[in-house]
Enzyme design. Structure first.
Site, mmCIF file in Angstrom:
data_model
loop_
_atom_site.group_PDB
_atom_site.id
_atom_site.type_symbol
_atom_site.label_atom_id
_atom_site.label_comp_id
_atom_site.label_asym_id
_atom_site.label_seq_id
_atom_site.Cartn_x
_atom_site.Cartn_y
_atom_site.Cartn_z
ATOM 1 N N GLY A 49 0.794 -1.223 0.000
ATOM 2 C CA GLY A 49 0.000 0.000 0.000
ATOM 3 C C GLY A 49 0.822 1.267 0.000
ATOM 4 C CB CYS A 107 -27.339 0.671 -18.709
ATOM 5 S SG CYS A 107 -27.225 1.462 -20.324
ATOM 6 C CE1 TYR A 144 -4.144 -4.442 -5.961
ATOM 7 C CE2 TYR A 144 -3.147 -2.405 -5.190
ATOM 8 C CZ TYR A 144 -3.230 -3.779 -5.175
ATOM 9 O OH TYR A 144 -2.381 -4.495 -4.367
ATOM 10 N N PRO A 159 5.979 -3.908 -2.294
ATOM 11 C CG PRO A 159 8.098 -3.542 -3.218
ATOM 12 C CD PRO A 159 7.272 -4.574 -2.490
ATOM 13 N N GLY A 160 4.402 -3.349 -4.577
ATOM 14 C CA GLY A 160 3.827 -3.343 -5.916
ATOM 15 C C GLY A 160 3.174 -2.023 -6.282
ATOM 16 N NE ARG A 161 -1.921 0.950 -3.204
ATOM 17 C CZ ARG A 161 -3.171 1.224 -3.569
ATOM 18 N NH1 ARG A 161 -3.440 2.349 -4.211
ATOM 19 N NH2 ARG A 161 -4.147 0.393 -3.301
#
Length: 213
Positions: free
Chosen positions: A17, A142, A171, A56-58
């Site tokens: 995060g 819709c 994400y 640490p991906g984000r």
């Protein structure tokens, strides 16, 4: 607490995060790292021999993309003066509902459902001189729940106008669906001549060359 029941840590995952860009009013990565390091020194000093990892991906991909969205439809309504009567607007003030070609079932899934806030939208065409109106942004499916935000002030937009949202890497497109057969976003990669040569690319229909490095 773990030691009181006879468990000794040897591996700790502090999670992820971490923000991939800095913005005013929010904690920076350096602030977060300082707080984590202070806690590690206090609760898991070196003599404990605990292996510590993070996710640490984000951080790496949060600012990897800028999302471009287009107005595909719009609806104009008059505000009800009994429920909305701001001092600086008359009783015939209009409110606009803009429908975009991406929405809750697409790139905005995590922002709306989990993070509970809409990202910042910017106009591709400069309309700073135009007055703004209370507006809302909706997806194309819709689905009555396909609402990106009901509270945003924008100048009056036309069908075909473009907006863009920076820092839409983590994400976002990875979670898109073709709900109600809505096409998913196309990735367009932008790179300088130097980067293209270094990567060994020759031509790609999804590659935009930036000659002004």
């Amino acid at each position: 607490m773990a030691k009181t029941i006879g468990f000794n840590f040897n591996f700790l995952d502090v999670g992820g995060g971490f923000p991939g860009y800095e913005t005013e009013g929010k904690q920076s990565l350096s602030d977060i790292a300082k707080a984590i390091n202070n806690s590690l020194e206090k609760y898991f000093p070196d003599e404990e021999n605990v292996e510590v990892i993070a996710q640490p991906g984000r951080y790496y991909v949060q600012s990897a993309f800028t999302l471009a969205v287009r107005v595909i439809a719009r609806r104009v309504e008059l505000l009800d003066p009994q429920h909305y009567r701001p001092k600086d607007r008359d009783d015939t003030q209009k409110t606009f509902m803009y429908y975009l070609n991406d929405g809750l079932h697409g790139s905005f899934n995590v922002h709306i459902l989990f993070e509970k806030h809409a990202p910042d939208f910017y106009l591709l065409e400069n309309k700073d001189s135009m007055p703004v109106s209370q507006s809302s942004l909706w997806g194309p499916t819709c689905n009555p729940y396909d609402c990106i935000t009901q509270e945003i002030e924008l100048p009056e937009l036309d069908i075909g106008d473009w907006l863009y949202v920076p820092n839409m890497g983590a994400y976002t497109t990875v979670l898109v669906s073709s709900f109600n057969r809505i096409p998913t976003p196309i990735n367009l990669w932008i790179a300088s001549d130097r980067v293209i040569c270094e990567l060994g690319y020759h031509s790609d229909k999804h590659l935009i060359v930036d000659k002004n490095e």
